[in-house]
Scaffold this active site. Structure first.
Site, short mmCIF file in Angstrom:
data_model
loop_
_atom_site.label_atom_id
_atom_site.label_comp_id
_atom_site.label_asym_id
_atom_site.label_seq_id
_atom_site.Cartn_x
_atom_site.Cartn_y
_atom_site.Cartn_z
N CYS A 89 -39.40 -1.81 -73.41
CA CYS A 89 -38.89 -2.33 -74.68
C CYS A 89 -40.03 -2.74 -75.61
O CYS A 89 -41.19 -2.84 -75.19
CB CYS A 89 -37.94 -3.51 -74.43
N HIS B 141 -35.83 -8.41 -75.49
CA HIS B 141 -36.01 -7.93 -74.11
C HIS B 141 -34.71 -8.03 -73.30
O HIS B 141 -34.33 -7.07 -72.62
CB HIS B 141 -37.12 -8.72 -73.40
N ASP C 49 -4.06 -14.98 -77.84
CA ASP C 49 -3.49 -15.34 -76.54
C ASP C 49 -3.83 -16.78 -76.20
O ASP C 49 -4.65 -17.41 -76.87
CB ASP C 49 -4.05 -14.43 -75.44
N CYS D 138 -42.07 -5.77 -74.28
CA CYS D 138 -42.95 -5.52 -73.13
C CYS D 138 -44.06 -4.54 -73.46
O CYS D 138 -45.12 -4.56 -72.83
CB CYS D 138 -42.11 -5.03 -71.95
N GLY E 140 -9.30 -14.63 -69.15
CA GLY E 140 -9.15 -15.71 -68.20
C GLY E 140 -10.06 -15.61 -66.99
O GLY E 140 -9.84 -16.28 -65.98
N ASP F 72 -18.69 -8.09 -72.68
CA ASP F 72 -19.46 -8.81 -73.70
C ASP F 72 -19.84 -10.17 -73.15
O ASP F 72 -19.15 -10.71 -72.26
CB ASP F 72 -18.66 -9.00 -74.98
N GLN G 21 -3.46 -11.88 -68.99
CA GLN G 21 -3.79 -13.17 -68.42
C GLN G 21 -3.09 -13.32 -67.06
O GLN G 21 -2.54 -12.37 -66.53
CB GLN G 21 -3.37 -14.30 -69.39
N ASP H 263 -12.99 -10.92 -81.54
CA ASP H 263 -12.04 -11.60 -80.67
C ASP H 263 -10.99 -12.31 -81.54
O ASP H 263 -11.09 -12.34 -82.76
CB ASP H 263 -12.75 -12.56 -79.72
N SER H 264 -9.99 -12.89 -80.90
CA SER H 264 -8.86 -13.42 -81.66
C SER H 264 -9.08 -14.84 -82.18
O SER H 264 -8.35 -15.31 -83.03
CB SER H 264 -7.61 -13.41 -80.79
N GLY H 265 -10.08 -15.52 -81.63
CA GLY H 265 -10.28 -16.93 -81.96
C GLY H 265 -9.61 -17.86 -80.97
O GLY H 265 -9.87 -19.07 -80.96
N GLY H 266 -8.76 -17.33 -80.12
CA GLY H 266 -8.03 -18.17 -79.17
C GLY H 266 -8.91 -18.91 -78.20
O GLY H 266 -8.73 -20.11 -77.96
N PHE H 267 -9.93 -18.24 -77.67
CA PHE H 267 -10.80 -18.88 -76.69
C PHE H 267 -11.50 -20.09 -77.30
O PHE H 267 -11.62 -21.14 -76.67
CB PHE H 267 -11.83 -17.89 -76.15
N CYS I 54 -40.54 -2.35 -67.78
CA CYS I 54 -39.71 -2.26 -68.98
C CYS I 54 -40.51 -1.64 -70.13
O CYS I 54 -41.69 -1.96 -70.32
CB CYS I 54 -39.21 -3.65 -69.37
#
Length: 378
Positions: A307, A336, A147, A310, A217, A267, A190, A93-97, A305
């Site tokens: 996995c 899990h 952004d 489990c 956003g 994500d 946005q 990601d850009s780091g903006g958030f 499940c």
């Protein structure tokens, strides 16, 4: 072009897309969920375990890696893939958030954002050019434009100025991006809940011809019906021949609903974060393994499940570990939860192939309990 999207088919029942994104470090099927490895690690998981559960792309965080250990160290190590021994695709990601969410003291200017390091209090400055420099040094396959991520709710006039600034910053990011043949750069649409502003943002960004587009956003406190409504009018504004990424979304219901509305990539830290509190996603809904009723429950967390967790460990044992803050317990619940979401997306893709994603949604929501009044969500 470093990143390309291969369209495979549309679900006749819902309009959801089945596709494949090709990157310099391999391809992944979409719709896809991307586990989050903020500091060049998905918390408590090894790269080998992520490969076992068929995670073909993970996300890392530009802001945090810039602060610790520093992009220069990662570049010297040969880039993020070599640094963390991961040969699959990586999105940064850009780091903006983080700038807008972690720092109380920040000043937004046309040039960039002045703010304080949330760890040390040191004064820092992040601009579109700096965000591109850091991500070029990290060597991720997919980079995100810098952004402004306004809070929810935001007034129309503020959001309009923010969208215009984000568009100007996007142009600067393209200019500053030094490795377009090796790293793909996505623009971020946005505009909050305002259809007119989403359209303006989408038109601005698509005119710049990014190899992919994110919808930003959302999942910032708005009700889910608002998020779904925004997706319904925003995704059709984006090119059909490029991937669409909904940032910060990872609850099972939203992964299905987002896919139905044309999203290809998701994500979220949700599955790993709640795992460390002993909360698990199961085929029957939310399960808090810390609860006393599991003290003598020698069945797996989820009997449906297959996995690693489990197949090998009981709820009683995992509860014991989690209650005593044993790292292995957090590893088991994290494994899990990530497996559950990755497997869910496999089922979503199969349902698209069979033109039955709408039916799958109804079955899943009924089984998971999302249709019940006052259902416990994440």
């Amino acid at each position: 072009m470093a990143i390309t999207y291969e369209f495979i088919k549309t679900c006749k029942q819902t309009g959801a897309r089945l596709g494949k994104v090709h990157t310099p470090h391999g391809s992944f099927d979409t719709p896809a969920f991307m586990p989050v490895g903020t500091l060049a690690t998905v918390k408590t998981m090894s790269p080998e375990e992520l490969q076992e559960m068929n995670a073909n792309i993970i996300l890392s965080n530009t802001y945090h890696l810039w602060l610790r250990p520093g992009e220069d160290i990662i570049e010297e190590a040969g880039g993020l893939h070599k640094f963390m021994n991961w040969d699959g695709a990586i999105l940064t990601d850009s780091g903006g958030f983080q700038v807008f969410s972690l720092s109380d003291l920040r000043q937004i200017e046309e040039e960039g954002v002045h703010f304080r390091n949330h760890i040390s209090g040191e004064k820092l400055f992040l601009s579109p050019e700096k965000a591109m420099h850091i991500q070029n040094a990290l060597g991720s396959d997919i980079m995100m434009a810098f952004d402004e991520c306004p809070p929810y709710p935001a007034e129309y006039d503020y959001m309009k100025k923010s969208v215009e600034r984000t568009s100007r910053w996007a142009e600067r990011c393209l200019t500053a991006h030094k490795k377009p043949d090796k790293q793909g750069l996505f623009g971020i649409v946005q505009g909050g809940e305002y259809e007119e502003l989403r359209r303006q943002s989408a038109e601005d960004l698509t005119s710049l011809d990014f190899p992919g587009y994110a919808i930003g956003g959302l999942s910032v406190g708005e009700p889910k019906d608002v998020m779904n409504r925004v997706l319904e009018f925003t995704t059709p504004m984006l090119p059909e021949n490029k991937p669409r990424y909904l940032m910060g979304v990872g609850s099972p219901d939203s992964l299905i609903d987002g896919s139905i509305r044309g999203v290809d990539m998701f994500d979220c830290v949700l599955p790993t974060r709640i795992a460390r509190n002993g909360t698990c996603m199961t085929s029957n809904g939310r399960l808090v393994v810390r609860n006393a009723k599991f003290a003598r429950d020698f069945r797996p967390i989820d009997e449906k499940c297959d996995c690693y967790t489990c197949r090998n460990y009981s709820s009683a044992y995992i509860r014991h570990l989690v209650k005593n803050n044993e790292t292995f317990g957090f590893r088991l619940t994290t494994y899990h939860n990530l497996y559950f979401l990755l497997k869910l997306m496999e089922h979503v893709r199969q349902a698209i192939r069979e033109d039955r994603l709408g039916d799958f949604r109804e079955e899943f929501f009924e089984q998971y309990g999302f249709n019940k009044p006052n259902a416990k969500n994440f």
